[in-house]
Enzyme design. Structure first.
Site, PDB file in Angstrom:
ATOM      1  N   GLU A  46       0.854  -1.184   0.000  1.00  0.00           N
ATOM      2  CA  GLU A  46       0.000   0.000   0.000  1.00  0.00           C
ATOM      3  C   GLU A  46       0.896   1.241   0.000  1.00  0.00           C
ATOM      4  O   GLU A  46       1.595   1.506   0.975  1.00  0.00           O
ATOM      5  CB  GLU A  46      -0.921  -0.013   1.226  1.00  0.00           C
ATOM      6  CG  GLU A  46      -1.896   1.138   1.297  1.00  0.00           C
ATOM      7  CD  GLU A  46      -2.761   1.095   2.558  1.00  0.00           C
ATOM      8  OE1 GLU A  46      -3.188   2.183   3.007  1.00  0.00           O
ATOM      9  OE2 GLU A  46      -2.984  -0.006   3.098  1.00  0.00           O
ATOM     10  N   ASP A  57      -4.758   9.791   9.654  1.00  0.00           N
ATOM     11  CA  ASP A  57      -3.494   9.243  10.134  1.00  0.00           C
ATOM     12  C   ASP A  57      -3.001   9.904  11.419  1.00  0.00           C
ATOM     13  O   ASP A  57      -3.208  11.093  11.647  1.00  0.00           O
ATOM     14  CB  ASP A  57      -2.432   9.381   9.041  1.00  0.00           C
ATOM     15  CG  ASP A  57      -2.766   8.531   7.828  1.00  0.00           C
ATOM     16  OD1 ASP A  57      -2.952   7.319   8.026  1.00  0.00           O
ATOM     17  OD2 ASP A  57      -2.865   9.066   6.714  1.00  0.00           O
TER      18      ASP A  57
END
Length: 257
Positions: A46, A57
């Site tokens: 990824e 995140d």
């Protein structure tokens, strides 16, 4: 058939996807990191597209985004780096990013470039499902890109079934409410959520992400899904590495063996 579909046709459990930030720790580390991830035994790579405001995140990945941007990483640069990577990388590769830089690049131009270099799928956390269905589904399919949606413990059963209906690769199960980041262990509350979704008998495979960091959490996640995604713990390994190739392979082996 898309490489993602092929993978889940042949491997039903303990699928390991590794997230890394393109252009981190150094600008030209992108493809060498991918090669080491594959050599270590991961099933999916990824690629994180650096962005100045990565809302999903936590601090570790945010910091890697900032470093990569300061290094000079951009979508244009990333596609240049990825040209020809399929000569060495055979595992599925997905690109994870946010809409803003992709829309600035141009969605169709972006999808076309993804197909040209050999990207198999996309994870766009801030892409609303209705916008995907109305504006981008046909485009993604035209360029052979599998779109992955995220679900969390707060996602309703109705919404999960809707996501399952409109997905064709895998579903990204966020293990807990919040942002990415390695946490210690998996709680009974999380296991209850995993089991609840497992009991829904969805048609798409599921990978659990957020808080998966080692062999124990990977195995626990894999008991209740088709596997897991590791991001923050891997980024920390990369950040502290003295020998990227060796340290990446060693870390992945420690997770899957």
């Amino acid at each position: 058939m898309n490489r993602i579909h092929n993978l889940f046709t042949t491997k039903k459990d303990r699928v390991l996807s590794i997230y890394f930030t393109a252009g981190f720790p150094a600008l030209e580390d992108t493809v060498p990191v991918m090669e080491a991830i594959q050599a270590g035994g991961a099933d999916i790579i990824e690629i994180g597209v650096p962005y100045s405001d990565p809302i999903a995140d936590g601090p570790t990945i945010q910091e890697s985004n900032m470093v990569a941007l300061e290094n000079g990483m951009s979508l244009k640069k990333l596609f240049e780096q990825l040209r020809g990577f399929r000569a060495k990388i055979h595992v599925p590769v997905v690109m994870m990013g946010y809409l803003n830089p992709i829309l600035q690049y141009g969605m169709e131009a972006f999808c076309k470039k993804c197909q040209e270099v050999g990207i198999d799928g996309l994870i766009l956390p801030d892409l609303p499902m209705q916008q995907y269905l109305d504006d981008y589904k046909e485009l993604f399919e035209q360029y052979g890109l599998v779109n992955t949606f995220l679900i969390s413990p707060q996602t309703t059963e109705k919404r999960i079934r809707q996501i399952d209906e409109h997905s064709s690769g895998f579903i990204y199960m966020v293990s807990s409410h919040g942002v990415t980041g390695a946490k210690s262990g998996i709680t009974a509350e999380q296991i209850s959520y995993f089991e609840r979704v497992q009991a829904m008998n969805l048609k798409n495979p599921r990978l659990i992400g957020f808080g998966i960091s080692d062999a124990e959490t990977f195995s626990k996640a894999s008991e209740n899904s088709n596997g897991a995604i590791i991001g923050s713990a891997f980024i920390k390994t990369v950040k502290n590495s003295k020998n990227l190739n060796e340290d990446i392979q060693s870390y992945i082996q420690s997770v899957i063996n």
